[in-house]
Design an enzyme around this catalytic site. Sequence first.
Site, PDB file in Angstrom:
ATOM      1  N   ASP A  64     -10.547  12.437   8.567  1.00 53.68           N
ATOM      2  CA  ASP A  64      -9.380  12.662   7.711  1.00 53.68           C
ATOM      3  C   ASP A  64      -8.150  12.645   8.608  1.00 53.68           C
ATOM      4  O   ASP A  64      -7.917  13.577   9.367  1.00 53.68           O
ATOM      5  CB  ASP A  64      -9.522  14.012   7.006  1.00 53.68           C
ATOM      6  CG  ASP A  64      -8.355  14.350   6.093  1.00 53.68           C
ATOM      7  OD1 ASP A  64      -7.313  13.658   6.167  1.00 53.68           O
ATOM      8  OD2 ASP A  64      -8.466  15.321   5.323  1.00 53.68           O
ATOM      9  N   TYR A 156       3.998  11.039  -4.937  1.00 59.96           N
ATOM     10  CA  TYR A 156       3.621   9.760  -4.324  1.00 59.96           C
ATOM     11  C   TYR A 156       4.861   8.968  -3.907  1.00 59.96           C
ATOM     12  O   TYR A 156       4.937   8.445  -2.792  1.00 59.96           O
ATOM     13  CB  TYR A 156       2.781   8.955  -5.313  1.00 59.96           C
ATOM     14  CG  TYR A 156       2.228   7.657  -4.776  1.00 59.96           C
ATOM     15  CD1 TYR A 156       1.132   7.649  -3.911  1.00 59.96           C
ATOM     16  CD2 TYR A 156       2.790   6.435  -5.146  1.00 59.96           C
ATOM     17  CE1 TYR A 156       0.611   6.464  -3.433  1.00 59.96           C
ATOM     18  CE2 TYR A 156       2.270   5.237  -4.668  1.00 59.96           C
ATOM     19  CZ  TYR A 156       1.186   5.257  -3.815  1.00 59.96           C
ATOM     20  OH  TYR A 156       0.669   4.061  -3.328  1.00 59.96           O
TER      21      TYR A 156
END
Length: 249
Positions: A64, A156
Site C-alpha cells: 500500500d 477525488y
Amino acid sequence: MSDLLKDKIAMVTGASRGIGAAIAKRLANEGAKVAINYNSSKEQALQVLSAVQEVSEGMLVQGDVSVQADAEKVLSQVIENWGKIDILVNNAGINRDKLLMRMDASDWDDVMNVNLRGTFLCTKLVLPYLIKQRQGNIVNVSSVVGLSGNPGQVNYAASKAGLVGFTKALAREVASRNITVNALAPGFITSGGMVDELSSDAKETILKKIPMGRFGTVDEVAECCLFLCSDQSSYITGQVITMDGGMIA
C-alpha cells in the site's frame, strides 16, 4: 517490441488493472524492465506480470503505497533486484464517491492518502536515485475531474487537482537535474472501471459532452505515458496533458 526504453527501470504503482496495467505493458514493449505494484489484486497483477515477461523483465512489488513502510519496501525490492530506477509512474488511486453532505472524514482521508500521500511517498523515495544519476522521468496520473470538478467527487477531484500542483512544483525543483515531471489527466476511459459500470443512458449523456463522440482507451493513455517517459519528451516538464476527447477544451 522496440528499444525506446532499453536498459530503463520503471515502477508503475497501482498496475494490476486498468490504466496502470496498460502502462506497465506498454513500457515493457519498449524494452523497459517493469516493477508492477499492487496492493490486494494479486491474481490480476500476475496476469500483468505474465504479459510483461513475454517481452521484457518484470517483477511484482506488493504494498500500500500510502503507508510509508510499504512504500519503502516496494522501492527497496526494485533497487535490490535491478540496482537502479529511471521511471516512476504514480498511478495508484481510489475513489469514494458521495455528495459532500454525506461524505465521512474517512472517505476524504482514504482518497487523499492513496491518491496524494502515496504519490508523495513514492516520489520522495525515488528522487535521490534520479538526482544521483542526473536523469529520470516521473509521470503522475491525475484526472480531468481535477481540472473541471464533478458532483459527488469532491474528495477525488481535490486529490487529482493536488497532483497537478505537485507536478508543477516538483518539476521546477528538479529540472536542473535533467528530471522531467509531468501529469496525465484522462477523461472518461474504458478501463474496466467507472465507465464500464455506467448505465447505457448515463453513457449516452456523457458522450454528448465529448466532442470526439467516444470514450478513450487505456492503450491511448499508455501511449501518451510512454512518450513522457522517453527521450522524445526530454524538453517537456511541469505539464498536464489532458486526454478527454475535447470535453473541457
